[in-house]
Write a protein that holds these residues in place. Structure first.
Motif, PDB file in Angstrom:
ATOM      1  N   SER A 162       0.916  -1.353  -0.001  1.00  0.00           N
ATOM      2  CA  SER A 162      -0.113   0.050   0.268  1.00  0.00           C
ATOM      3  C   SER A 162       0.864   1.361   0.035  1.00  0.00           C
ATOM      4  O   SER A 162       2.243   0.990   0.185  1.00  0.00           O
ATOM      5  CB  SER A 162      -0.953   0.031   1.314  1.00  0.00           C
ATOM      6  OG  SER A 162      -0.249   0.396   2.420  1.00  0.00           O
ATOM      7  N   PHE A 207      -0.754  12.814  -5.910  1.00  0.00           N
ATOM      8  CA  PHE A 207      -1.959  13.775  -6.500  1.00  0.00           C
ATOM      9  C   PHE A 207      -1.494  14.364  -8.114  1.00  0.00           C
ATOM     10  O   PHE A 207      -2.245  14.086  -8.768  1.00  0.00           O
ATOM     11  CB  PHE A 207      -2.048  14.794  -5.748  1.00  0.00           C
ATOM     12  CG  PHE A 207      -3.239  14.755  -4.926  1.00  0.00           C
ATOM     13  CD1 PHE A 207      -3.479  13.507  -4.016  1.00  0.00           C
ATOM     14  CD2 PHE A 207      -4.043  15.916  -4.746  1.00  0.00           C
ATOM     15  CE1 PHE A 207      -4.414  13.650  -3.351  1.00  0.00           C
ATOM     16  CE2 PHE A 207      -5.210  15.959  -3.852  1.00  0.00           C
ATOM     17  CZ  PHE A 207      -5.293  14.820  -3.298  1.00  0.00           C
ATOM     18  N   SER A 215       1.041   6.443  -3.867  1.00  0.00           N
ATOM     19  CA  SER A 215      -0.092   5.558  -3.584  1.00  0.00           C
ATOM     20  C   SER A 215      -0.329   5.191  -4.950  1.00  0.00           C
ATOM     21  O   SER A 215      -1.112   5.951  -5.686  1.00  0.00           O
ATOM     22  CB  SER A 215      -1.173   6.339  -2.891  1.00  0.00           C
ATOM     23  OG  SER A 215      -2.185   5.354  -2.747  1.00  0.00           O
ATOM     24  N   ASN A 225      -3.048  17.387  -0.001  1.00  0.00           N
ATOM     25  CA  ASN A 225      -4.492  16.783  -0.137  1.00  0.00           C
ATOM     26  C   ASN A 225      -5.143  17.339   1.212  1.00  0.00           C
ATOM     27  O   ASN A 225      -4.428  17.049   2.285  1.00  0.00           O
ATOM     28  CB  ASN A 225      -4.277  15.413   0.143  1.00  0.00           C
ATOM     29  CG  ASN A 225      -5.391  14.407   0.180  1.00  0.00           C
ATOM     30  OD1 ASN A 225      -6.536  14.698   0.029  1.00  0.00           O
ATOM     31  ND2 ASN A 225      -5.303  13.329   0.697  1.00  0.00           N
ATOM     32  N   MET A 231      -1.886  -0.194  -3.534  1.00  0.00           N
ATOM     33  CA  MET A 231      -0.599  -0.536  -3.751  1.00  0.00           C
ATOM     34  C   MET A 231       0.223   0.677  -3.473  1.00  0.00           C
ATOM     35  O   MET A 231      -0.011   1.847  -3.658  1.00  0.00           O
ATOM     36  CB  MET A 231      -0.159  -1.156  -5.088  1.00  0.00           C
ATOM     37  CG  MET A 231       1.239  -1.759  -5.352  1.00  0.00           C
ATOM     38  SD  MET A 231       1.921  -2.248  -6.954  1.00  0.00           S
ATOM     39  CE  MET A 231       0.554  -3.567  -7.191  1.00  0.00           C
ATOM     40  N   LYS A 289      -3.817   5.078  -6.362  1.00  0.00           N
ATOM     41  CA  LYS A 289      -4.610   6.237  -7.174  1.00  0.00           C
ATOM     42  C   LYS A 289      -4.463   6.277  -8.873  1.00  0.00           C
ATOM     43  O   LYS A 289      -4.972   5.324  -9.352  1.00  0.00           O
ATOM     44  CB  LYS A 289      -4.339   7.612  -6.538  1.00  0.00           C
ATOM     45  CG  LYS A 289      -4.149   7.533  -4.909  1.00  0.00           C
ATOM     46  CD  LYS A 289      -5.555   7.164  -4.169  1.00  0.00           C
ATOM     47  CE  LYS A 289      -5.283   6.835  -2.773  1.00  0.00           C
ATOM     48  NZ  LYS A 289      -4.532   7.402  -1.952  1.00  0.00           N
TER      49      LYS A 289
END
Ligand code: PLP
Length: 381
Positions: free
Chosen positions: A73, A173, A192, A145, A205, A195
């Motif tokens: 993750s 992002f 991440s 974020n 992941m 996303k």
């Protein structure tokens, strides 16, 4: 090679056994050895797996780095970075960051004696005031974020390099299509993968990309020693997702621009946070370090009522109310009660994260339909 070609080809070889053009899902935990220690480079799948290797090489290429290292993750990837440090070491982090990162830093690693300072970074030069002889890392997230603040990566890199401090950038992002922190002087780029890289809301992941061989060695050691590695099926799904990353990001950015402009002119919308606006305080930096501005937009409602925000999100037909972001489908979220609920209200409000703030992850649907969905939901409040 240019970005789109790398997204499709970098690190991906036809399967040596069959010529299969798509990297097979090597669903195996172990590998047969000819004689003890005599193997084909693979011994055990926590350590190495061919599907994961292909993905790691592809991710490294997308970030213009040498080493890609995948985790089960995004938080698993961040956790591995923090394990580089010792009790007493200080980490300076942006004060407007992903709630899960804040939770990991304060609730897990402060107990182990690592010291975190959460500071505003919109003015990169001000970070210098917080550097001490114990500062070992600066943790940057940009765009942030959910407030969509922009941090000048090259300016922070000047501070960190001069002081022998590791600079890590959470690039989730932006995705590697919009921004490449290693090119701007960062030492570690974190994603991440859940996303934009995965892009289809079907995998959790994380990944790190670095250039420095010594740093890579330490992180690969931690990856194997602590074991938060992704399985081959998930690696396959991400390889597949990345093949359209450039196409998706172009459309996310185009739709983001349309939706941001629409919200800006709506009488029920108060503040709107999107780095593509010239009025954004760090628009010039965004323009310099990003290829485009993406599809993440946050906004508040006139009157700042949480009940109005709730009503709006309940009224959407297309924007789905859900955690996460970066998938092909449009999502909306309420950071104060969802992703950022673990951050105390006073802390949240200091950075503008008020109760009516709504975050949109604008997907790749037709912009006209998304606009109509917003218009209809806004008419209900
Ligand atoms: C989602 C997210 C993470 C955590 O990643 P997971 O894959 O959910 O563990 C970290 N940083 C940012 C900016 C994120 O959006």
């Amino acid at each position: 090679m240019k970005f789109g070609t790398k997204a499709i080809h970098a690190g991906i070889e036809p399967d040596p056994a069959t010529g299969a053009i798509m990297t097979p899902i090597y669903q195996t935990s172990t590998y047969v050895q000819q004689s003890p220690g005599d193997h084909k480079g693979y011994e055990y799948s926590r350590t190495h797996n061919p599907t994961r290797t292909a993905l790691q090489n592809n991710l490294a290429a997308l970030e213009n780095g040498k080493h890609g290292i995948c985790f089960s993750s995004g938080l698993g990837a961040i956790d591995a970075v923090i394990k580089l440090f010792n009790p007493g070491d200080e980490i300076i982090s942006t004060n407007d960051l992903y709630g899960g990162s804040y939770r990991l830093f304060t609730k897990v690693y402060e107990r182990y004696g690592i010291i975190f300072k959460f500071v505003p970074m919109s003015d990169a030069a001000s970070i210098a005031d917080h550097i001490t002889e114990n500062t070992k890392m600066i943790w940057v997230e940009t765009p942030t974020n959910p407030m969509m603040n922009i941090i000048d990566i090259a300016a922070v890199a000047k501070l960190s390099t001069g002081n022998k401090i590791i600079l890590a950038v959470d690039n989730t992002f932006a995705s590697p299509y919009l921004q490449n922190p290693l090119d701007l002087g960062a030492d570690i780029v974190m994603h991440s993968v859940t996303k934009y890289l995965g892009g289809h809301s079907d995998v959790v992941m994380g990944a790190l990309v670095v250039n420095d061989d010594e740093l890579a060695k330490k992180l690969v050691f931690i990856q194997n020693a602590t074991g938060a590695t992704p399985g081959p099926q998930d690696c396959f799904l991400v390889i597949r997702g990345i093949k359209t990353l450039h196409l998706r990001m172009e459309r996310h950015s185009q739709n983001g621009k349309t939706i941001a402009a629409y919200l800006k002119n709506h009488p029920k919308v108060d503040k709107i946070y999107w780095p593509g606006f010239e009025s954004h305080p760090n628009h010039e930096i965004a323009k310099k370090q990003m290829r485009d501005y993406g599809g993440m937009i946050s906004f508040t409602l006139v009157g700042n009522k949480e009940s109005a925000a709730r009503k709006l999100m309940e009224s959407f037909q297309i924007f789905a109310l859900a955690e996460s972001l970066g998938g092909v489908e449009s999502l909306c979220g309420h950071p104060a009660s969802m992703t950022h609920a673990s951050i105390p209200k006073e802390e949240r409000e200091k950075v503008g994260l008020v109760d009516s703030l709504i975050r949109l992850s604008v997907g790749v649907e037709d912009a006209e339909d998304l606009k109509n969905d917003l218009a209809n939901a806004l008419s209900k409040i």
